[in-house]
Write a protein that holds these residues in place. Structure first.
Motif, PDB file in Angstrom:
ATOM      1  N   VAL A  89      57.492  19.631  49.831  1.00  0.00           N
ATOM      2  CA  VAL A  89      56.035  19.655  49.953  1.00  0.00           C
ATOM      3  C   VAL A  89      55.420  20.347  48.728  1.00  0.00           C
ATOM      4  CG1 VAL A  89      56.034  21.800  51.285  1.00  0.00           C
ATOM      5  CG2 VAL A  89      54.117  20.230  51.506  1.00  0.00           C
ATOM      6  N   ASP A  90      54.314  19.799  48.254  1.00  0.00           N
ATOM      7  CA  ASP A  90      53.585  20.335  47.090  1.00  0.00           C
ATOM      8  C   ASP A  90      54.259  20.065  45.753  1.00  0.00           C
ATOM      9  OD1 ASP A  90      51.399  21.223  48.394  1.00  0.00           O
ATOM     10  OD2 ASP A  90      52.010  23.325  48.515  1.00  0.00           O
ATOM     11  N   HIS A  91      55.348  19.342  45.750  1.00  0.00           N
ATOM     12  CA  HIS A  91      55.967  19.018  44.462  1.00  0.00           C
ATOM     13  C   HIS A  91      55.285  17.838  43.766  1.00  0.00           C
ATOM     14  CE1 HIS A  91      59.973  21.458  44.557  1.00  0.00           C
ATOM     15  NE2 HIS A  91      58.895  22.173  44.853  1.00  0.00           N
ATOM     16  N   GLY A  92      54.342  17.187  44.482  1.00  0.00           N
ATOM     17  CA  GLY A  92      53.479  16.215  43.798  1.00  0.00           C
ATOM     18  C   GLY A  92      53.630  14.765  44.222  1.00  0.00           C
ATOM     19  N   LYS A  93      54.187  14.534  45.402  1.00  0.00           N
ATOM     20  CA  LYS A  93      54.389  13.159  45.854  1.00  0.00           C
ATOM     21  C   LYS A  93      53.063  12.390  45.959  1.00  0.00           C
ATOM     22  CE  LYS A  93      55.165  11.028  50.155  1.00  0.00           C
ATOM     23  NZ  LYS A  93      55.722  10.976  51.506  1.00  0.00           N
ATOM     24  N   THR A  94      52.078  13.015  46.607  1.00  0.00           N
ATOM     25  CA  THR A  94      50.798  12.337  46.789  1.00  0.00           C
ATOM     26  C   THR A  94      50.128  12.081  45.449  1.00  0.00           C
ATOM     27  OG1 THR A  94      50.617  13.623  48.808  1.00  0.00           O
ATOM     28  CG2 THR A  94      48.648  12.442  48.112  1.00  0.00           C
ATOM     29  N   THR A  95      50.178  13.076  44.575  1.00  0.00           N
ATOM     30  CA  THR A  95      49.562  12.926  43.253  1.00  0.00           C
ATOM     31  C   THR A  95      50.232  11.790  42.475  1.00  0.00           C
ATOM     32  OG1 THR A  95      49.233  15.316  43.289  1.00  0.00           O
ATOM     33  CG2 THR A  95      48.846  14.209  41.198  1.00  0.00           C
ATOM     34  N   LEU A  96      51.550  11.716  42.567  1.00  0.00           N
ATOM     35  CA  LEU A  96      52.270  10.659  41.858  1.00  0.00           C
ATOM     36  C   LEU A  96      51.888   9.279  42.400  1.00  0.00           C
ATOM     37  CD1 LEU A  96      54.409   9.920  39.745  1.00  0.00           C
ATOM     38  CD2 LEU A  96      56.161  10.210  41.500  1.00  0.00           C
ATOM     39  N   ASN A 188      58.640  16.709  37.968  1.00  0.00           N
ATOM     40  CA  ASN A 188      57.168  16.726  37.886  1.00  0.00           C
ATOM     41  C   ASN A 188      56.652  18.079  37.386  1.00  0.00           C
ATOM     42  OD1 ASN A 188      54.614  15.570  38.258  1.00  0.00           O
ATOM     43  ND2 ASN A 188      54.433  16.450  40.323  1.00  0.00           N
ATOM     44  N   LYS A 189      55.385  18.112  37.091  1.00  0.00           N
ATOM     45  CA  LYS A 189      54.661  19.333  36.685  1.00  0.00           C
ATOM     46  C   LYS A 189      55.221  19.918  35.388  1.00  0.00           C
ATOM     47  CE  LYS A 189      53.419  20.453  41.455  1.00  0.00           C
ATOM     48  NZ  LYS A 189      52.906  21.457  42.382  1.00  0.00           N
ATOM     49  N   CYS A 190      55.728  19.045  34.509  1.00  0.00           N
ATOM     50  CA  CYS A 190      56.257  19.527  33.234  1.00  0.00           C
ATOM     51  C   CYS A 190      55.133  20.046  32.336  1.00  0.00           C
ATOM     52  CB  CYS A 190      57.044  18.420  32.525  1.00  0.00           C
ATOM     53  SG  CYS A 190      58.609  18.087  33.339  1.00  0.00           S
ATOM     54  N   ASP A 191      53.886  19.777  32.716  1.00  0.00           N
ATOM     55  CA  ASP A 191      52.736  20.291  31.942  1.00  0.00           C
ATOM     56  C   ASP A 191      52.490  21.769  32.208  1.00  0.00           C
ATOM     57  OD1 ASP A 191      52.054  19.226  34.622  1.00  0.00           O
ATOM     58  OD2 ASP A 191      50.076  20.079  34.193  1.00  0.00           O
ATOM     59  N   LYS A 192      53.070  22.294  33.258  1.00  0.00           N
ATOM     60  CA  LYS A 192      52.738  23.675  33.648  1.00  0.00           C
ATOM     61  C   LYS A 192      53.494  24.696  32.804  1.00  0.00           C
ATOM     62  CE  LYS A 192      51.650  24.839  38.062  1.00  0.00           C
ATOM     63  NZ  LYS A 192      51.893  24.991  39.518  1.00  0.00           N
ATOM     64  N   GLY A 223      58.035  14.464  33.547  1.00  0.00           N
ATOM     65  CA  GLY A 223      56.654  14.038  33.447  1.00  0.00           C
ATOM     66  C   GLY A 223      55.698  14.924  34.208  1.00  0.00           C
ATOM     67  N   SER A 224      54.498  14.392  34.353  1.00  0.00           N
ATOM     68  CA  SER A 224      53.459  15.099  35.084  1.00  0.00           C
ATOM     69  C   SER A 224      52.617  14.073  35.820  1.00  0.00           C
ATOM     70  CB  SER A 224      52.592  15.907  34.115  1.00  0.00           C
ATOM     71  OG  SER A 224      51.368  16.231  34.739  1.00  0.00           O
ATOM     72  N   ALA A 225      52.657  14.153  37.137  1.00  0.00           N
ATOM     73  CA  ALA A 225      51.872  13.207  37.934  1.00  0.00           C
ATOM     74  C   ALA A 225      50.393  13.429  37.669  1.00  0.00           C
ATOM     75  CB  ALA A 225      52.183  13.392  39.413  1.00  0.00           C
ATOM     76  N   LYS A 226      50.022  14.697  37.490  1.00  0.00           N
ATOM     77  CA  LYS A 226      48.618  15.047  37.314  1.00  0.00           C
ATOM     78  C   LYS A 226      48.093  14.565  35.963  1.00  0.00           C
ATOM     79  CE  LYS A 226      45.696  19.071  37.978  1.00  0.00           C
ATOM     80  NZ  LYS A 226      45.779  20.543  37.954  1.00  0.00           N
TER      81      LYS A 226
HETATM   82  P1  GDP Z   1      52.859  16.677  47.873  1.00  0.00           P
HETATM   83  O1  GDP Z   1      52.783  17.690  48.962  1.00  0.00           O
HETATM   84  O2  GDP Z   1      54.243  16.535  47.345  1.00  0.00           O
HETATM   85  O3  GDP Z   1      52.213  15.365  48.191  1.00  0.00           O
HETATM   86  O4  GDP Z   1      52.069  17.333  46.637  1.00  0.00           O
HETATM   87  P2  GDP Z   1      50.610  17.014  46.053  1.00  0.00           P
HETATM   88  O5  GDP Z   1      50.596  15.734  45.335  1.00  0.00           O
HETATM   89  O6  GDP Z   1      49.611  17.204  47.138  1.00  0.00           O
HETATM   90  O7  GDP Z   1      50.486  18.165  44.965  1.00  0.00           O
HETATM   91  C1  GDP Z   1      50.458  19.529  45.307  1.00  0.00           C
HETATM   92  C2  GDP Z   1      49.668  20.300  44.259  1.00  0.00           C
HETATM   93  O8  GDP Z   1      50.321  20.202  42.991  1.00  0.00           O
HETATM   94  C3  GDP Z   1      48.262  19.752  44.075  1.00  0.00           C
HETATM   95  O9  GDP Z   1      47.404  20.840  43.881  1.00  0.00           O
HETATM   96  C4  GDP Z   1      48.377  18.930  42.805  1.00  0.00           C
HETATM   97  O10 GDP Z   1      47.169  18.858  42.094  1.00  0.00           O
HETATM   98  C5  GDP Z   1      49.430  19.686  42.033  1.00  0.00           C
HETATM   99  N1  GDP Z   1      50.177  18.815  41.113  1.00  0.00           N
HETATM  100  C6  GDP Z   1      50.800  17.649  41.419  1.00  0.00           C
HETATM  101  N2  GDP Z   1      51.380  17.125  40.327  1.00  0.00           N
HETATM  102  C7  GDP Z   1      51.125  17.981  39.301  1.00  0.00           C
HETATM  103  C8  GDP Z   1      51.476  17.991  37.904  1.00  0.00           C
HETATM  104  O11 GDP Z   1      52.146  17.112  37.389  1.00  0.00           O
HETATM  105  N3  GDP Z   1      51.048  19.043  37.193  1.00  0.00           N
HETATM  106  C9  GDP Z   1      50.311  20.065  37.722  1.00  0.00           C
HETATM  107  N4  GDP Z   1      49.944  21.040  36.940  1.00  0.00           N
HETATM  108  N5  GDP Z   1      49.964  20.077  39.026  1.00  0.00           N
HETATM  109  C10 GDP Z   1      50.364  19.055  39.814  1.00  0.00           C
END
Ligand code: GDP
Length: 480
Positions: A89-96, A188-192, A223-226
């Motif tokens: 959870v929060d690793h970015g599935k929805t964002t991707l 994911n989140k390699c931009d952070k 990569g970075s989903a965001k």
């Molecule tokens: P899920 O629970 O796996 O579906 O995660 P979400 O897609 O809801 O992402 C959780 C949080 O991480 C959100 O605040 C997103 O904006 C953030 N996030 C997702 N992908 C990235 C990314 O590639 N880079 C950064 N900096 N934040 C991200």
């Protein structure tokens, strides 16, 4: 004309036992010489995923002739790969999922008004399509699989580079491995700031996911989903695997597939998101989906656009069913309303019978019966323990046990309390859950009871072994 069980079995390439077992599970004792009714044939088609030829319309009279058992190679055409994203959870599935969808031209042309239908297709710049399934969770994924609805070709494991492998990452790996599908890791989140993708690679080696540069064969994409980085590479990797695996289906027959999700809409009635897996679904087709049936009144894609046809790998929303099916139900087209109704009703009965059965499906005290009947080759075990040391020690001991030729197979061994996910995995794989110095909480215990999963709690290793040996001899004392 009608076929006997044996004739039918040989026609469809199944064993007579498979067919008899199917009816047995519904509480129906059949023998191999009994004739199958048209309705029973239809049920078998739904269960085993046979389809019907489309040269002429399907009627009760020609159902036997129209049964399409195996597609001829020349009937098969390329279909889009079906991809599921899993991770903590929060690793970015929805964002991707969102980023990939918004990057798609067709979707943005639709004006950005999208509906959550549990799946969508994107068109890559090469013109090739990819279907993404938005499974609500790992458990739903495995539950669907355990019911025979294999709706995933490729799993994307998403891992945040600033967080690394977390408990649900481990779960996702277990579920993906059980499904035996190719895995692509998206780091994911390699931009952070603080992102450490190399650490993720090293961590995942412990789970058998070895990157290509370390001598393995798992594609890792950083990569970075965001920030929409790595998405193109991800899609190219999916399409590369797809080319090698050569996913194909026959579009020229009545459709079959799986229900992804369904609900009751106040004004539109039962609404079901479905994935077509073979054949082509068309307006007015009579669909049987689990215990629901009905002629398709309307069909829409993920952009709320009306569609008239849905080819293999296409997710669509359908309207016109008489009730709400369950996610994971299989569907077939059956253009005979009376028969459709009967099959749907039989599904409801079957589900009831199956629920009765599952109450006692995977308990340790049944092992002896199974062994005696020669049915059991492996006993699947899930180990949850308080320390990694205990996990390893138990794994080691269990590997040495041999009960009358039956091997123990540890499908998950990890540190932590027994969770709902453990129960789901246990149910899907007929496993027994062992807690070593850990306990399930009340809600997990309840779920285990509902699902008929056996949880055994111990704090001394030799007790575990003793118990398994007793079970094999049929001399087990109940402990929980
Ligand atoms: P899920 O629970 O796996 O579906 O995660 P979400 O897609 O809801 O992402 C959780 C949080 O991480 C959100 O605040 C997103 O904006 C953030 N996030 C997702 N992908 C990235 C990314 O590639 N880079 C950064 N900096 N934040 C991200």
């Amino acid at each position: 004309g009608p076929l006997s069980v044996t004739e039918f079995a040989s026609k469809v390439g199944k064993s007579t036992a498979d067919i008899l077992k199917f009816f047995f599970n519904q509480g129906l004792m059949m023998n191999q010489n009994m004739m199958l009714s048209e309705e029973q044939m239809g049920e078998l088609a739904l269960e085993f995923g046979f389809d019907f030829k489309k040269e002429e319309s399907l009627t009760k009279e020609n159902i036997f002739e129209q049964l399409q058992v195996a597609d001829k190679p020349e009937d098969l055409v390329d279909r889009a790969p079906i991809v599921t994203i899993m991770g903590h959870v929060d690793h970015g599935k929805t964002t991707l999922l969102d980023s990939m969808r918004n990057a798609d031209v067709a979707a943005s042309e639709a004006g950005g008004i999208t509906q959550a239908i549990g799946a969508y297709q994107v068109v890559h710049s090469s013109g090739k399509k990819i279907t993404f399934i938005d499974t609500p969770g790992h458990e739903a994924f495995t539950e669907m699989r355990s019911r025979g609805a294999n709706a995933t070709d490729i799993v994307i494991l998403i891992v945040a580079a600033d967080d690394g492998v977390m408990p649900q990452t481990e779960e996702a790996i277990d579920h993906a491995k059980m499904a035996e599908v190719p895995i692509i890791v998206f780091v994911n989140k390699c931009d952070k700031p603080g992102a450490d993708p190399e650490k993720v690679k090293v961590e995942l080696m412990n789970y058998g996911l070895v990157a290509e540069e370390y001598g393995g064969d798992i594609p890792f994409i950083l990569g970075s989903a965001k920030e929409k980085q790595g998405l193109e590479e991800l899609q190219e990797t999916i399409l590369f695997i797809s080319e090698i695996k050569d996913y194909r289906a026959n579009p020229n027959k009545f459709a079959s597939g799986v229900v992804l999700e369904a609900h009751l809409d106040k004004s539109r009635g039962p609404v079901a998101s479905i994935l077509v897996q073979s054949g082509t679904l068309e307006m007015r087709d009579m669909v049987v989906a689990g215990g629901a049936f009905g002629a398709i009144k309307n069909m829409e894609n993920e952009n709320h656009k009306k569609v008239l046809k849905a080819e293999p790998s296409r997710p669509v929303v359908i309207f016109g069913l008489n009730s709400v099916p369950n996610a994971g139900d299989k569907f077939i087209v059956m253009n005979d309303e009376k028969m459709a109704r009967q099959i749907a009703e039989a599904q409801i009965d079957k589900k009831r019978a199956a629920e009765q059965q599952s109450k006692q499906a995977f308990t340790l005290d049944q092992i002896k019966n199974h062994i005696d009947q020669g049915e059991l080759k492996n006993i699947n075990v899930i180990i949850k323990a308080d320390t990694q040391g205990s996990v390893e020690a138990l794994k080691g001991s269990l590997a040495k046990i041999d009960i009358a030729g039956v091997k123990l197979n540890v499908i998950r061994g990890s540190v932590g309390a027994i969770s709902n996910s453990d129960i789901t995995l246990a149910m899907a794989s007929s496993a027994i859950v062992y807690g070593f110095n850990v306990r399930p909480d009340a809600s997990v215990r309840r779920k285990a009871e509902e699902d008929g999963v056996d949880i055994r709690l111990h704090n001394i290793i030799y007790k575990v072994i003793e118990e398994l040996e007793d079970a094999a001899k049929g001399m087990l004392d109940p402990i929980i």
